[in-house]
Design an enzyme around this catalytic site. Sequence first.
Site, PDB file in Angstrom:
ATOM      1  N   GLU A  94       9.472   1.834  -1.029  1.00  0.00           N
ATOM      2  CA  GLU A  94       8.181   1.964  -0.340  1.00  0.00           C
ATOM      3  C   GLU A  94       8.371   1.856   1.174  1.00  0.00           C
ATOM      4  O   GLU A  94       7.731   2.584   1.936  1.00  0.00           O
ATOM      5  CB  GLU A  94       7.198   0.908  -0.836  1.00  0.00           C
ATOM      6  CG  GLU A  94       5.876   0.868  -0.087  1.00  0.00           C
ATOM      7  CD  GLU A  94       5.029   2.135  -0.211  1.00  0.00           C
ATOM      8  OE1 GLU A  94       4.205   2.384   0.706  1.00  0.00           O
ATOM      9  OE2 GLU A  94       5.169   2.878  -1.198  1.00  0.00           O
TER      10      GLU A  94
ATOM     11  N   HIS B 256       9.710 -13.308  -7.132  1.00  0.00           N
ATOM     12  CA  HIS B 256      10.824 -12.411  -7.466  1.00  0.00           C
ATOM     13  C   HIS B 256      12.141 -13.170  -7.337  1.00  0.00           C
ATOM     14  O   HIS B 256      12.761 -13.187  -6.281  1.00  0.00           O
ATOM     15  CB  HIS B 256      10.816 -11.162  -6.574  1.00  0.00           C
ATOM     16  CG  HIS B 256      11.678 -10.055  -7.110  1.00  0.00           C
ATOM     17  ND1 HIS B 256      12.863  -9.705  -6.537  1.00  0.00           N
ATOM     18  CD2 HIS B 256      11.520  -9.241  -8.185  1.00  0.00           C
ATOM     19  CE1 HIS B 256      13.401  -8.699  -7.226  1.00  0.00           C
ATOM     20  NE2 HIS B 256      12.602  -8.417  -8.231  1.00  0.00           N
TER      21      HIS B 256
END
Length: 150
Positions: free
Chosen positions: A70, A56
């Site tokens: 999350e 990422h």
Amino acid sequence: MENSSIKTTFTVQEIQELLPHRYPFALVDRIIDYVPEKKAVGIKNVTINEQFFMGHIPARPIMPGVLIIESMAQVGGVILILLPEMKGQFFAFAGIDKVRFRLPVVPGDQLVMTVELLTFKRNRIAKMKGQGVVDKQVVVEAEMLFSRID
């Protein structure tokens, strides 16, 4: 009379006794404040060793927004699983609303997440409000819906 036997903090081992999430998706390192049936404050220590940083944006590592949400949801899960008669139950995301990412979360940050239970209907549907802070600055806000899955 104040009930001093109410547990207000939880270690990562105690969180794992409550939630089913495991590496690499165990995203709460500690609960630093818990008010039964109302709110919990959890922390996620973000390190460069996180698996997701390899892919990422390696040149500028930032924690993916979905994993920030999350993390907040897992703090909310602690609230839900500790509600009366909910131990051993499983709650899943049913929706997220009003999500705003204000600042990036990067390696070295400590994400402090405050999640409040807004409603809990029919022992099945919960609505919560969450906010994440790094260094006293709001980095994320969201409303989250959860549904108990039998």
